[in-house]
Design a protein around this motif. Sequence first.
Motif, short mmCIF file in Angstrom:
data_model
loop_
_atom_site.label_atom_id
_atom_site.label_comp_id
_atom_site.label_asym_id
_atom_site.label_seq_id
_atom_site.Cartn_x
_atom_site.Cartn_y
_atom_site.Cartn_z
N ARG A 11 -95.76 -84.90 10.72
CA ARG A 11 -94.82 -85.78 9.25
C ARG A 11 -95.04 -87.47 9.79
N LEU A 13 -93.70 -91.06 8.86
CA LEU A 13 -92.88 -92.18 7.57
C LEU A 13 -93.66 -92.94 6.30
N THR A 14 -94.00 -93.43 5.89
CA THR A 14 -94.81 -94.15 5.56
C THR A 14 -94.47 -95.71 4.75
N CYS A 22 -100.92 -99.28 2.82
CA CYS A 22 -99.95 -97.81 3.33
C CYS A 22 -99.78 -97.85 4.89
N LYS A 104 -91.52 -95.79 1.90
CA LYS A 104 -92.06 -95.46 1.01
C LYS A 104 -91.65 -94.11 1.08
N GLU A 105 -92.46 -93.31 1.42
CA GLU A 105 -91.80 -91.67 1.87
C GLU A 105 -92.59 -91.14 3.09
N VAL A 106 -92.09 -89.68 3.55
CA VAL A 106 -92.78 -88.72 4.04
C VAL A 106 -93.55 -88.25 3.82
N LEU A 107 -94.70 -88.22 5.12
CA LEU A 107 -96.09 -87.24 4.35
C LEU A 107 -96.43 -87.07 5.28
N HIS A 135 -104.09 -90.17 1.97
CA HIS A 135 -103.04 -89.65 1.05
C HIS A 135 -104.00 -89.99 -0.29
#
Length: 162
Positions: A11, A13-14, A22, A104-107, A135
Amino acid sequence: MEENAASASRRYLTLTLGQGSCFAIDIFAVREILDFTDITRVPHMPPAMCGMVDVRGEAVPVMDLGQRLGLGPVEQTINTRIVIMEQATQGKIRLIGGLTESVKEVLELDAANIVPPPAMGMAADTACVQGISRHGDQFVIVLDTQRLFSLDEARQNDADAA
């Protein structure tokens, strides 16, 4: 079989730097995310180092990740964040902040799909790049936080830019 597939994914963090590119940081290195706050400048720090912020009574150095990666300084906007990360150094954990354009989000990225950066044509400092993944329809540049926050390398990077 599913266990092997799960262990190959990590995982991240972006965040954005360099006008929306990104980037990703291993989520296990991230302690917390702060809204932009006043940063106290410290004399004789490398240009990529912004100064210090107070994190619950602890002085934490903050690095402009855009400047560190050669993408230009991060401009302060309503989306600007400071990502507080943990870094193991000589048996101790130290905190360091990374100034970003936005978070942004966790990918979840599959390790098999993270490839080395191209040998040329990268705007970012490739020494700090662990690899590149995809992504959706965009590239995600995975950062190596140990190298990213090496002050010796930051000073050399600043000297090369001068």
